[in-house]
Design a protein around this motif. Structure first.
Motif, PDB file in Angstrom:
ATOM      1  N   ILE A   1     -47.342 -11.088 -23.617  1.00 55.05           N
ATOM      2  CA  ILE A   1     -48.386 -10.414 -22.497  1.00 55.05           C
ATOM      3  C   ILE A   1     -47.438 -10.475 -21.131  1.00 55.05           C
ATOM      4  CG2 ILE A   1     -50.014 -10.910 -20.893  1.00 55.05           C
ATOM      5  CD1 ILE A   1     -51.655 -12.287 -23.371  1.00 55.05           C
ATOM      6  N   LEU A   2     -46.655 -11.417 -20.959  1.00 60.18           N
ATOM      7  CA  LEU A   2     -45.621 -11.428 -19.755  1.00 60.18           C
ATOM      8  C   LEU A   2     -44.583 -10.288 -20.143  1.00 60.18           C
ATOM      9  CD1 LEU A   2     -45.454 -15.257 -19.107  1.00 60.18           C
ATOM     10  CD2 LEU A   2     -46.754 -13.705 -17.656  1.00 60.18           C
ATOM     11  N   ALA A   3     -44.017 -10.355 -21.250  1.00 60.01           N
ATOM     12  CA  ALA A   3     -42.816  -9.326 -21.750  1.00 60.01           C
ATOM     13  C   ALA A   3     -43.615  -7.749 -21.427  1.00 60.01           C
ATOM     14  CB  ALA A   3     -42.512  -9.558 -23.028  1.00 60.01           C
ATOM     15  N   GLU A   4     -44.701  -7.848 -21.838  1.00 60.89           N
ATOM     16  CA  GLU A   4     -45.328  -6.194 -21.622  1.00 60.89           C
ATOM     17  C   GLU A   4     -45.434  -6.186 -20.142  1.00 60.89           C
ATOM     18  OE1 GLU A   4     -46.762  -2.486 -22.322  1.00 60.89           O
ATOM     19  OE2 GLU A   4     -45.621  -4.125 -23.792  1.00 60.89           O
ATOM     20  N   VAL A   5     -45.859  -7.176 -19.220  1.00 61.19           N
ATOM     21  CA  VAL A   5     -45.989  -6.775 -17.757  1.00 61.19           C
ATOM     22  C   VAL A   5     -44.711  -6.692 -17.255  1.00 61.19           C
ATOM     23  CG1 VAL A   5     -46.386  -8.219 -15.967  1.00 61.19           C
ATOM     24  CG2 VAL A   5     -48.274  -8.005 -17.557  1.00 61.19           C
TER      25      VAL A   5
ATOM     26  N   GLN B   1     -48.071  -9.898  -5.520  1.00 67.13           N
ATOM     27  CA  GLN B   1     -46.651 -10.236  -5.069  1.00 67.13           C
ATOM     28  C   GLN B   1     -45.973 -10.939  -5.636  1.00 67.13           C
ATOM     29  OE1 GLN B   1     -47.666 -11.341  -0.864  1.00 67.13           O
ATOM     30  NE2 GLN B   1     -47.614  -9.001  -0.143  1.00 67.13           N
ATOM     31  N   PHE B   2     -45.318 -10.667  -6.630  1.00 65.40           N
ATOM     32  CA  PHE B   2     -44.417 -11.515  -7.666  1.00 65.40           C
ATOM     33  C   PHE B   2     -43.279 -10.436  -7.710  1.00 65.40           C
ATOM     34  CE2 PHE B   2     -46.930  -9.559 -10.774  1.00 65.40           C
ATOM     35  CZ  PHE B   2     -46.123  -9.032 -11.634  1.00 65.40           C
ATOM     36  N   TRP B   3     -41.921 -11.205  -8.082  1.00 68.45           N
ATOM     37  CA  TRP B   3     -40.845 -10.360  -8.347  1.00 68.45           C
ATOM     38  C   TRP B   3     -39.928 -11.032  -9.271  1.00 68.45           C
ATOM     39  CZ3 TRP B   3     -42.211 -12.702  -3.819  1.00 68.45           C
ATOM     40  CH2 TRP B   3     -41.624 -13.782  -3.539  1.00 68.45           C
ATOM     41  N   ASP B   4     -38.955 -10.510  -9.747  1.00 66.37           N
ATOM     42  CA  ASP B   4     -37.893 -10.810 -10.768  1.00 66.37           C
ATOM     43  C   ASP B   4     -38.456 -11.647 -11.902  1.00 66.37           C
ATOM     44  OD1 ASP B   4     -36.037  -9.777  -9.027  1.00 66.37           O
ATOM     45  OD2 ASP B   4     -35.748 -12.054  -7.980  1.00 66.37           O
ATOM     46  N   LEU B   5     -39.792 -11.236 -12.288  1.00 68.94           N
ATOM     47  CA  LEU B   5     -40.033 -11.582 -13.700  1.00 68.94           C
ATOM     48  C   LEU B   5     -39.104 -11.566 -14.594  1.00 68.94           C
ATOM     49  CD1 LEU B   5     -42.419 -13.033 -15.361  1.00 68.94           C
ATOM     50  CD2 LEU B   5     -43.467 -10.620 -15.617  1.00 68.94           C
ATOM     51  N   ASN B   6     -38.684 -12.532 -15.415  1.00 68.57           N
ATOM     52  CA  ASN B   6     -37.563 -12.744 -16.398  1.00 68.57           C
ATOM     53  C   ASN B   6     -38.408 -13.292 -17.666  1.00 68.57           C
ATOM     54  OD1 ASN B   6     -35.580 -12.482 -18.167  1.00 68.57           O
ATOM     55  ND2 ASN B   6     -34.126 -14.039 -16.818  1.00 68.57           N
TER      56      ASN B   6
END
Length: 188
Positions: free
Chosen positions: A23-27, A70-75
């Motif tokens: 799910i996080l990878a798709e986002v 407001q979030f950024w740099d999701l890895n």
């Protein structure tokens, strides 16, 4: 009742953690679709978790983060995800191993998963644990440097000095031109 030698409970939890990772990878790849947003609860004391000392003091056992506007740099990595979030106006970078997650909830569709953080067959790789420790050491060194820094007091600028700075800027020959706001105002 027979003893569960296969540990179905652990296998199922690890499979569901894999779903969270997907799910996080798709986002990460496409962004949050529609009204979807997530609450992710995790143990702050779990191995491999990296949060600032300030957040550890505020959330000594568990914290919940919200992935919405407001979030950024999701890895999204193999064993953990990293994300940038703001807490009280202060930007922070978090590292959360999937094995530390206690809950995942998407209120837009009433989807929830609950985990027992202690139950996992996954072992975190040594390099992830070392990287988190190294980042924590670097953060502590930076905090110590800031604590020992000599504060510099701002010097007020008087009106004549600011006028002189503006005059010098107008005279500078760097290709720029200072234009007053009056030039853009409508004239009667």
């Amino acid at each position: 009742m027979a003893e569960d030698l296969l540990r179905y409970d652990i296998l199922i939890q690890d499979a569901l953690r894999g779903a969270v990772k997907k799910i996080l990878a798709e986002v990460n790849r496409t962004g949050l679709p529609g009204e979807h947003h997530f609450y992710v609860a995790f143990e702050t004391t779990a191995p491999g978790v990296r949060v600032s000392q300030r957040l550890k003091e505020r959330y000594p056992q568990e914290m919940t983060i919200v992935l919405q506007h407001q979030f950024w740099d999701l890895n999204v990595g193999e064993h953990a995800f990293e994300i940038g979030l703001s807490f009280g106006g202060v930007p922070e970078k978090l590292v959360v191993p999937y094995s530390a997650i206690k809950g995942f909830f998407d209120p837009s569709v009433q989807f929830a998963l609950e985990f027992d953080p202690g139950k996992t067959a996954e072992e975190l790789p040594e390099e992830l644990l070392e990287a988190v420790e190294e980042l924590a050491r670097a953060e502590q060194e930076a905090d110590a440097t800031l604590a020992n820094a000599t504060p510099v007091e701002a010097k007020p600028v008087d009106k004549t000095e600011s006028e002189e700075i503006a005059a010098n800027a107008e005279k500078s020959d760097n290709g720029g031109e200072v234009v007053s706001l009056d030039a853009f105002r409508k004239k009667p």
